[in-house]
Scaffold this motif. Structure first.
Motif, short mmCIF file in Angstrom:
data_model
loop_
_atom_site.label_atom_id
_atom_site.label_comp_id
_atom_site.label_asym_id
_atom_site.label_seq_id
_atom_site.Cartn_x
_atom_site.Cartn_y
_atom_site.Cartn_z
N GLY A 190 -3.39 1.91 -1.96
CA GLY A 190 -5.09 1.75 -1.47
C GLY A 190 -5.50 2.79 -0.80
O GLY A 190 -6.48 3.19 -0.48
N SER A 191 -4.78 4.34 -1.16
CA SER A 191 -4.98 5.19 -0.95
C SER A 191 -6.06 6.16 -2.07
O SER A 191 -5.84 7.23 -2.34
CB SER A 191 -3.70 6.13 -0.76
N GLY A 192 -5.81 5.29 -3.22
CA GLY A 192 -6.64 5.76 -4.17
C GLY A 192 -5.59 6.78 -5.59
O GLY A 192 -6.46 7.40 -5.88
N THR A 193 -4.69 7.05 -5.08
CA THR A 193 -3.68 7.35 -6.08
C THR A 193 -2.91 6.30 -6.95
O THR A 193 -2.65 6.75 -8.06
CB THR A 193 -2.74 7.93 -5.25
N ALA A 194 -2.53 5.22 -6.79
CA ALA A 194 -2.17 4.77 -7.51
C ALA A 194 -3.59 4.18 -9.27
O ALA A 194 -4.69 4.33 -8.72
CB ALA A 194 -2.03 3.43 -7.39
N THR A 195 -2.83 4.10 -10.02
CA THR A 195 -3.64 4.45 -11.32
C THR A 195 -4.02 2.55 -12.21
O THR A 195 -3.67 2.10 -10.59
CB THR A 195 -2.44 4.16 -12.70
N PRO A 196 -5.21 2.65 -12.66
CA PRO A 196 -5.36 1.25 -12.53
C PRO A 196 -4.10 0.81 -13.54
O PRO A 196 -4.25 -0.96 -13.16
CB PRO A 196 -7.07 1.53 -13.90
N THR A 197 -3.72 0.70 -13.91
CA THR A 197 -2.68 -0.31 -14.54
C THR A 197 -1.25 -0.97 -13.84
O THR A 197 -1.56 -2.13 -13.37
CB THR A 197 -1.71 0.40 -15.55
N ASN A 198 -1.17 0.02 -12.40
CA ASN A 198 -0.68 -0.17 -11.20
C ASN A 198 -1.03 -0.85 -10.42
O ASN A 198 -0.65 -1.66 -9.80
CB ASN A 198 0.34 0.52 -11.30
N ARG A 199 -2.00 -1.00 -10.23
CA ARG A 199 -3.04 -1.47 -9.48
C ARG A 199 -3.76 -3.12 -10.13
O ARG A 199 -3.18 -4.03 -9.49
CB ARG A 199 -4.56 -1.20 -8.86
N ALA A 200 -3.01 -2.86 -11.17
CA ALA A 200 -3.47 -4.47 -11.79
C ALA A 200 -2.39 -5.30 -11.66
O ALA A 200 -1.98 -6.45 -11.94
CB ALA A 200 -3.73 -4.37 -13.42
N ILE A 201 -0.92 -4.42 -12.20
CA ILE A 201 0.35 -5.28 -12.03
C ILE A 201 0.47 -5.67 -10.53
O ILE A 201 1.16 -6.38 -10.28
CB ILE A 201 1.73 -4.32 -12.16
N LEU A 202 -0.13 -4.46 -9.47
CA LEU A 202 0.36 -5.07 -7.94
C LEU A 202 -0.86 -6.85 -7.47
O LEU A 202 -0.49 -7.38 -7.44
CB LEU A 202 -1.01 -4.68 -6.72
N TYR A 203 -1.71 -6.40 -8.40
CA TYR A 203 -3.04 -7.85 -8.93
C TYR A 203 -2.04 -9.03 -8.64
O TYR A 203 -2.11 -10.16 -8.79
CB TYR A 203 -4.43 -7.65 -9.53
N MET A 204 -1.36 -8.61 -10.05
CA MET A 204 -0.85 -10.04 -10.66
C MET A 204 0.05 -10.03 -10.15
O MET A 204 0.64 -11.51 -10.05
CB MET A 204 -0.29 -9.23 -12.06
#
Length: 303
Positions: A190-204
């Motif tokens: 949520g800080s904006g530092t996570a990569t799109p791939t890691n954000r996608a994995i969190l969503y999964m």
């Protein structure tokens, strides 16, 4: 020209470990660390006038990590500029020189490595995709520096077998901070530092009980489906839905192991309405059916 030229005035706060030859020979005979071990390591803060020249190179890997200031490395006709956040590995037996910038001298943590995996270490760290050698930029990490200090302080206690094992078995984790810095650094979601791939994995991970689509995942990171699919595969080696199914089966293993849920109930928990599809998916990944997995794990529950 002499085989080695060194110039410096000494650096306040400098630290160095020189592993004795008999200890190096001992490392070579120790199976757990003979593939990669430290022969020298040190820390030079604000290293004004720091300069080394080795016309024939040395037989070990030299790893230079700059955390402040600037410097340079000369390899044949190629000069690599180094600044804070840069790491560079020099291959064994490579003629080279390097030194600190005179106006803004570098602060460096450095290693000499030996062992059978030296060339693999260089390939993994440098991941050279260009014809010209260049430094690799990594985010600063307090944990990386703490690992360096831990290895250094362990050597200060002497070269007992336990100290050699602990310090040198720490090296792979330390090197992982350069090879995979995105995995090593602590991300603040949520800080904006996570990569799109890691954000996608969190969503999964947050939607394991849902029947989500590729479009759903791409939209969660505000990327087009085609671009996201290419980037995700590049980062993980898997297609997004394939990765999602791996996470699902990982969760299924936990449910089979720790709960009394029937097989069809486990499938439902993962958003899969068809228990036969779930069983096929499970067996494809785990090599056994869900019922066989539960049995071989020694958990006799109702199925």
């Amino acid at each position: 020209m002499s085989p080695l030229t060194r110039k410096s005035r000494g650096f306040a706060g400098e630290r160095i470990i020189e592993v004795p030859k008999e200890t190096v020979d001992k490392c070579l005979s120790m199976p757990l660390i003979s593939s990669l071990f430290i022969t020298r390591m040190g820390f030079y803060p604000k290293a004004l006038y720091h300069y080394y020249q080795r016309p024939t190179g040395i037989s070990q890997v030299i790893l230079l990590y700059c955390t402040d200031g600037q410097g340079w490395i000369q390899l044949a006709k190629n000069r690599i500029m180094m600044q804070a956040g840069d790491v560079f590995a020099i291959t064994p037996d490579t003629p080279h020189s390097y030194g600190a910038d005179t106006d803004n001298p570098w602060t460096i943590h450095w290693f000499h490595f030996s062992g059978t995996d030296c060339h693999d270490v260089i390939s993994a760290i440098m991941d050279d995709k260009s014809n010209l050698p260049q430094a690799v930029r990594v985010p600063y990490s307090d944990e990386r520096i703490a690992l360096f200090d831990r290895m250094f302080d362990t050597f200060l206690k002497g070269y007992s077998t336990s100290n050699l094992l602990f310090a040198n078995l720490t090296i792979p984790f330390f090197l992982a901070s350069f090879i995979l810095p995105e995995n090593f650094q602590k991300e603040i979601i949520g800080s904006g530092t996570a990569t799109p791939t890691n954000r996608a994995i969190l969503y999964m991970q947050n939607n394991l009980s849902s029947s989500i689509t590729l479009d759903n995942i791409a939209q969660s990171v505000n990327l087009s489906t085609s671009f996201f699919s290419r980037k995700f595969r590049q980062d993980t080696g898997y297609a997004p839905i394939e990765y999602f199914n791996h996470l699902r089966i990982q969760k299924a293993c936990q449910l089979l192991h720790f709960s009394d849920l029937r097989i069809n109930e486990v499938a439902y928990q993962l958003g899969i309405d068809d228990p036969f599809y779930f069983s096929r998916l499970f067996k494809k990944q785990m090599g056994v059916s869900p019922a066989e997995y539960r049995k071989t794990e020694g958990i006799q529950r109702r199925v």
